[in-house]
Write an enzyme that holds these catalytic residues in place. Sequence first.
Site, PDB file in Angstrom:
ATOM      1  N   ASN A   1      45.722  52.600  46.772  1.00 31.43           N
ATOM      2  CA  ASN A   1      46.851  51.760  47.657  1.00 31.43           C
ATOM      3  C   ASN A   1      47.511  52.729  48.472  1.00 31.43           C
ATOM      4  O   ASN A   1      47.726  53.826  48.502  1.00 31.43           O
ATOM      5  CB  ASN A   1      46.953  50.553  47.287  1.00 31.43           C
ATOM      6  CG  ASN A   1      46.553  49.307  48.308  1.00 31.43           C
ATOM      7  OD1 ASN A   1      47.060  49.647  49.406  1.00 31.43           O
ATOM      8  ND2 ASN A   1      46.104  48.228  47.737  1.00 31.43           N
ATOM      9  N   ARG A   2      48.556  51.791  49.050  1.00 31.31           N
ATOM     10  CA  ARG A   2      49.601  52.453  49.726  1.00 31.31           C
ATOM     11  C   ARG A   2      50.994  52.560  49.125  1.00 31.31           C
ATOM     12  O   ARG A   2      51.212  51.669  48.324  1.00 31.31           O
ATOM     13  CB  ARG A   2      49.500  51.579  51.258  1.00 31.31           C
ATOM     14  CG  ARG A   2      48.511  51.956  52.166  1.00 31.31           C
ATOM     15  CD  ARG A   2      48.892  51.270  53.381  1.00 31.31           C
ATOM     16  NE  ARG A   2      47.644  51.415  54.156  1.00 31.31           N
ATOM     17  CZ  ARG A   2      46.408  50.910  54.039  1.00 31.31           C
ATOM     18  NH1 ARG A   2      46.215  50.066  53.365  1.00 31.31           N
ATOM     19  NH2 ARG A   2      45.355  51.116  54.907  1.00 31.31           N
TER      20      ARG A   2
ATOM     21  N   HIS B   1      45.854  55.849  48.822  1.00 34.29           N
ATOM     22  CA  HIS B   1      44.711  56.543  48.025  1.00 34.29           C
ATOM     23  C   HIS B   1      45.321  57.653  47.246  1.00 34.29           C
ATOM     24  O   HIS B   1      44.163  58.777  47.062  1.00 34.29           O
ATOM     25  CB  HIS B   1      43.400  56.609  48.271  1.00 34.29           C
ATOM     26  CG  HIS B   1      42.931  54.825  48.708  1.00 34.29           C
ATOM     27  ND1 HIS B   1      43.195  53.983  48.146  1.00 34.29           N
ATOM     28  CD2 HIS B   1      42.001  54.439  49.718  1.00 34.29           C
ATOM     29  CE1 HIS B   1      43.034  52.860  48.639  1.00 34.29           C
ATOM     30  NE2 HIS B   1      42.155  53.175  49.738  1.00 34.29           N
TER      31      HIS B   1
ATOM     32  N   HIS C   1      36.476  52.250  43.981  1.00 36.25           N
ATOM     33  CA  HIS C   1      36.331  51.662  45.072  1.00 36.25           C
ATOM     34  C   HIS C   1      34.866  51.698  45.935  1.00 36.25           C
ATOM     35  O   HIS C   1      34.416  52.073  46.895  1.00 36.25           O
ATOM     36  CB  HIS C   1      37.132  52.756  46.316  1.00 36.25           C
ATOM     37  CG  HIS C   1      37.412  52.061  47.722  1.00 36.25           C
ATOM     38  ND1 HIS C   1      36.589  51.380  48.187  1.00 36.25           N
ATOM     39  CD2 HIS C   1      38.704  52.055  48.242  1.00 36.25           C
ATOM     40  CE1 HIS C   1      37.277  50.803  49.265  1.00 36.25           C
ATOM     41  NE2 HIS C   1      38.640  51.438  49.482  1.00 36.25           N
ATOM     42  N   SER C   2      33.939  50.930  44.995  1.00 35.36           N
ATOM     43  CA  SER C   2      32.647  50.692  45.513  1.00 35.36           C
ATOM     44  C   SER C   2      32.662  49.813  46.588  1.00 35.36           C
ATOM     45  O   SER C   2      33.275  48.733  46.520  1.00 35.36           O
ATOM     46  CB  SER C   2      31.708  50.385  44.176  1.00 35.36           C
ATOM     47  OG  SER C   2      31.419  51.557  43.234  1.00 35.36           O
TER      48      SER C   2
ATOM     49  N   ASP D   1      42.044  42.320  53.799  1.00 35.25           N
ATOM     50  CA  ASP D   1      42.591  43.805  53.407  1.00 35.25           C
ATOM     51  C   ASP D   1      43.689  43.390  52.683  1.00 35.25           C
ATOM     52  O   ASP D   1      44.568  43.811  53.210  1.00 35.25           O
ATOM     53  CB  ASP D   1      42.399  44.784  54.644  1.00 35.25           C
ATOM     54  CG  ASP D   1      42.685  46.174  53.621  1.00 35.25           C
ATOM     55  OD1 ASP D   1      42.618  46.297  52.612  1.00 35.25           O
ATOM     56  OD2 ASP D   1      42.936  47.136  54.657  1.00 35.25           O
TER      57      ASP D   1
ATOM     58  N   GLN E   1      42.657  44.246  45.193  1.00 32.08           N
ATOM     59  CA  GLN E   1      42.489  44.409  46.750  1.00 32.08           C
ATOM     60  C   GLN E   1      40.964  44.213  47.257  1.00 32.08           C
ATOM     61  O   GLN E   1      40.088  44.490  46.705  1.00 32.08           O
ATOM     62  CB  GLN E   1      42.616  45.809  47.364  1.00 32.08           C
ATOM     63  CG  GLN E   1      42.895  46.134  48.598  1.00 32.08           C
ATOM     64  CD  GLN E   1      44.273  45.998  49.242  1.00 32.08           C
ATOM     65  OE1 GLN E   1      45.429  45.727  48.510  1.00 32.08           O
ATOM     66  NE2 GLN E   1      44.356  45.986  50.464  1.00 32.08           N
TER      67      GLN E   1
ATOM     68  N   GLU F   1      38.925  45.946  44.885  1.00 28.38           N
ATOM     69  CA  GLU F   1      39.444  47.060  44.040  1.00 28.38           C
ATOM     70  C   GLU F   1      40.687  46.448  43.158  1.00 28.38           C
ATOM     71  O   GLU F   1      41.650  46.468  43.566  1.00 28.38           O
ATOM     72  CB  GLU F   1      40.157  47.800  45.049  1.00 28.38           C
ATOM     73  CG  GLU F   1      39.254  48.510  46.087  1.00 28.38           C
ATOM     74  CD  GLU F   1      40.144  48.699  47.386  1.00 28.38           C
ATOM     75  OE1 GLU F   1      40.898  49.756  47.581  1.00 28.38           O
ATOM     76  OE2 GLU F   1      39.675  48.232  48.377  1.00 28.38           O
TER      77      GLU F   1
END
Length: 360
Positions: free
Chosen positions: A89-90, A115, A191-192, A257, A293, A319
């Site tokens: 993530n950020r 990421h 992250h699938s 998101d 997420q 996620e």
Amino acid sequence: MPSKINLLICVFILHLWAVNSVTGQNVGVYEIKKGDFSVKVTNYGARIISVFLPDKHGETGDVVLGYDTIEEYKNDTTSFGALLGRVANRIGGAQFTMNGTLYKLVANDGVNTLHGGIKGFSRVVWNVSKYQQDGPYPHITLTYHSADGEEGFPGDLLVSVTYALKNPYKLSVVMKAKALNKATPVNLAQHSYWNLGGHNSGNILSNVVQIFASHITPVDQSLIPTGEISPVKNTPYNFLKPREVGSQIKELQSGYDINYVVDSTEKMKPVAIVYDEKSGRVMDVQASAPGVQFYTANSLNQKGKGGYVYQPHAALCFETQGFPDAVNHPNFPPTIVTPGKAYVHKMLYTFSITKYWNSY
Ligand SMILES: *[C@@H]1O[C@H](CO)[C@@H](O)[C@H](O)[C@H]1NC(C)=O
Ligand SMILES: *[C@@H]1O[C@H](CO)[C@@H](O)[C@H](O)[C@H]1NC(C)=O
Ligand SMILES: *[C@@H]1O[C@H](CO)[C@@H](O)[C@H](O)[C@H]1NC(C)=O
């Protein structure tokens, strides 16, 4: 005759995989398998590249988005199936302060870090340390040594992920990390991109979703959390009761998101359930992480497996992870890992088949 040739090619490819599993550093594809349930993983980015499951008619199908070749994964910008780190993530402004020291990271999402940076953990080759294709405990363990200063993060970090199949139709993902010499933020995430109707079945807007979270962490225009924790009640983010993903999506800019604050305080927390009516497939997600997420693949436009073009909303991502930008928000659960205290993040996907949502 052609099938015999195919078999020979298969045996040859399997042989190549076996060689790769010994040398570790080479990129290979590894399958774990339990009857009609099978998962393929590559050590390039520790990625899940396929998940085959039966549907309500007993037909198996691949329910994750991805590519046919490793070369395409090397060009990938979507993080299909990737194991994200050092911090998924950020991170706002690509920096954080820890114990009075400012750490500057590699910015790869405007001025922010996304990421883990340009390569993160998803564009590097992992070692294969354990691999058992089938039998009672089909599993693969991949490890990665992230060096001190990699993408700007402090300290050496040993990371591992184990993908394992359990009865009946359970996929367990156990992510671990150990700081070798310095404290560092760690936030690993899988992250699938899931489409239970099949990776090439179109959009997921009619999937029924339930998310066991009463709050989200709202974000600004560049998707950095504001630090608030706000209730989902009376917003399009409310999935406390199961409903179709698409039923309120138009009220949002491009789709979901956002990080949800998972309600449960149990070790393994119920996170989400997804139901696809056409295939009858159900996915139940549990995890030990405090957040998830939820992403509806809003900006997707990518040619994938079999040349199929994945469009926006072709998949759902859950996620599970620590909260985004936690390093810059003291009110979020801490993500700092210190030497001597291991990081563990467990996920459990349970797949099933049902004809009627109500009977689930
Ligand atoms: C990867 O990207 C490069 C540059 O855009 C392109 O030339 C190449 O064909 C791509 N490779 C694959 C396998 O898609
Ligand atoms: C911060 O510094 C204190 C005092 O030196 C130390 O005990 C603590 O472990 C440090 N924390 C981190 C995250 O480095
Ligand atoms: C893979 O294992 C070798 C041998 O233990 C080690 O030297 C190397 O650093 C490892 N590579 C990664 C990416 O962890």
